[in-house]
Design an enzyme around this catalytic site. Structure first.
Site, PDB file in Angstrom:
ATOM      1  N   ASP A 160     -17.034 -33.414  93.649  1.00 30.53           N
ATOM      2  CA  ASP A 160     -16.750 -33.209  92.737  1.00 30.53           C
ATOM      3  C   ASP A 160     -17.056 -32.486  91.240  1.00 30.53           C
ATOM      4  O   ASP A 160     -16.286 -32.939  90.210  1.00 30.53           O
ATOM      5  CB  ASP A 160     -15.558 -34.621  93.084  1.00 30.53           C
ATOM      6  CG  ASP A 160     -15.270 -33.841  94.564  1.00 30.53           C
ATOM      7  OD1 ASP A 160     -15.240 -33.219  95.251  1.00 30.53           O
ATOM      8  OD2 ASP A 160     -14.385 -35.095  94.693  1.00 30.53           O
ATOM      9  N   ASP A 196      -7.919 -43.379  95.951  1.00 31.28           N
ATOM     10  CA  ASP A 196      -9.195 -43.883  94.109  1.00 31.28           C
ATOM     11  C   ASP A 196      -8.896 -43.350  93.022  1.00 31.28           C
ATOM     12  O   ASP A 196      -8.896 -43.597  92.480  1.00 31.28           O
ATOM     13  CB  ASP A 196     -10.511 -43.064  94.918  1.00 31.28           C
ATOM     14  CG  ASP A 196     -11.495 -43.872  95.255  1.00 31.28           C
ATOM     15  OD1 ASP A 196     -11.166 -45.309  95.413  1.00 31.28           O
ATOM     16  OD2 ASP A 196     -12.845 -43.581  95.615  1.00 31.28           O
TER      17      ASP A 196
END
Length: 424
Positions: free
Chosen positions: A18, A128
């Site tokens: 990511d 998260d």
């Protein structure tokens, strides 16, 4: 909508899929804004020497790396263990506990470098994103937040890999064939995605990175003694150790004996159920040992309340609410409650199991003379009066409800029975 006023962005950088694609994406979508890559060592095994080059080659203007291993262990993990925090009874909060510290360091660098915005690589489905952004709000609420996964066109890890390949971004071991999403720190390693998305699929042994399978574990028992002071682990087998080194050693011995694997379906903050497989070897030993020592050293009222509040503490950690009044207040309760939780616990490890085989403490509330089945100072006659008083409410309730079933002469019978109960 993208903000064209943003000139400098602090990115929480891991070098994974990511964040590897986020650097070029930010520059492409925010007028070639300056991107500062901020990396944290929380105990994961990475090619740290190559990490900076990887970030700079992707387009970052600066790179920062902080070694947070000791701080994470001392100031975050061990207080969480002392509190007894386990989310939904199974998850030992490995990813959750690291995020507040990682986000705090990111904020520190962002303020130092004069950044306009903070950026993370969390998906819009996961936990998260909340953990990072609640820390941002607590420590730097004036900075803008960029969450690419919530606004870009990439919809899956497969899409992200294709995006990276087109831009010739080095993904290391990440590929369409090796597609598990992992998080790793000194406390644990998590595994999600891939074939695990079908909750009926059994995790395959090659997936595990830290722990042996029970089949590969030694055929003999391993004994380990963990020493605690005021609810905090301080040594192994009588030898005092620094916080991080102690956890490293427990990870090693537990992993060798196949201890610490758990396969669970948990409730994410956004409400959906999610399947995760976790390896928390040393942490499993610490929880087993400390919960036993608490029962040995804390009186029942305080212990029972602590066990109830541990659920709330776990929920706060899971939700990213570390820097909150509530969590800080609970911390003070946990400190006070474990003020005398000092001692040692002996564990026996064998092929995936860890059982308590003994405990000792200078503050033990266990008195052998009172507990003995042999001759002791305990007066058995005291039990009769105690039971009469302790059972008074139960007896009166049963007496009244039973007599009310017969309407004839109920008041007289209740009064007579009550007098008889009192005479006993």
């Amino acid at each position: 909508m993208k903000d064209n006023t943003i000139k400098k962005i602090a990115l929480a950088y891991s070098g994974g899929l990511d964040t590897s694609i986020i650097i070029p994406w930010l520059k492409e979508n925010y007028n070639n804004a300056e991107v500062i890559a901020i990396c944290t060592n929380v105990g994961q095994d990475e090619n740290w020497e190559g990490m900076e080059a990887k970030a700079l080659n992707a387009g970052a203007s600066k790179y920062f790396l902080a070694d947070l291993r000791e701080e994470l262990t001392t100031d975050y993990i061990y207080p969480m263990v002392r509190a007894g925090a386990i989310y939904e009874g199974q998850y030992l909060l490995g990813t959750s506990i690291a995020r507040p510290l990682q986000a705090k360091y990111q904020v520190d660098i962002a303020l130092q470098e004069g950044c306009d915005a903070l950026c993370h690589g969390c998906t819009g489905k996961g936990n998260d994103q909340v953990r990072f952004e609640l820390t941002y709000k607590a420590l730097a609420p004036h900075l803008k937040v960029i969450a690419p996964w919530r606004i870009w066109d990439i919809q899956s890890r497969e899409d992200a890999i294709e995006y990276a390949e087109k831009r010739k971004i080095n993904l290391g071991k990440i590929s369409k064939k090796n597609i598990y999403s992992r998080d790793w720190n000194i406390w644990h390693m998590s595994h999600e995605g891939g074939d695990l998305e079908n909750p009926w699929n059994r995790p395959q042994d090659p997936m595990f990175q830290l722990t042996k399978s029970p089949r590969e574990a030694p055929d003999e028992e391993t004994e380990v003694i963990i020493d605690f002071e005021k609810g905090i682990p301080v040594g192994i087998n009588g030898k005092k150790m620094e916080a991080y080194k102690l956890l490293q050693e427990l990870n090693k011995v537990a992993a060798e004996n196949a201890v610490g694997r758990v396969d669970i379906v948990e409730t994410r903050l956004v409400g959906m159920k999610s399947r995760g497989v976790y390896e928390t070897p040393g942490g499993t030993l610490l929880h087993i040992a400390l919960r036993d020592l608490e029962m040995f050293t804390i009186n029942n009222d305080a212990l029972h309340l602590k066990q109830k509040l541990a659920i709330d503490y776990a929920d706060l950690v899971y939700a990213g609410k570390w820097y909150t009044t509530c969590r800080n207040a609970l911390e003070e309760f946990m400190k006070k409650t474990t003020e005398y939780t000092t001692g040692s616990v002996r564990l026996v490890l064998y092929k995936g199991s860890a059982v308590v085989a003994g405990r000792k403490s200078p503050y033990a509330l266990y008195l052998e003379d009172l507990a003995s089945f042999g001759e002791s100072s305990y007066d058995h006659h005291d039990a009769e009066g105690f039971i009469n008083l302790y059972g008074l409410s139960t007896g009166v309730t049963a007496m009244v409800q039973n007599k009310l079933q017969d309407d004839s002469g109920q008041a007289l019978e209740i009064k007579a029975t009550a007098a008889s109960f009192h005479d006993k």
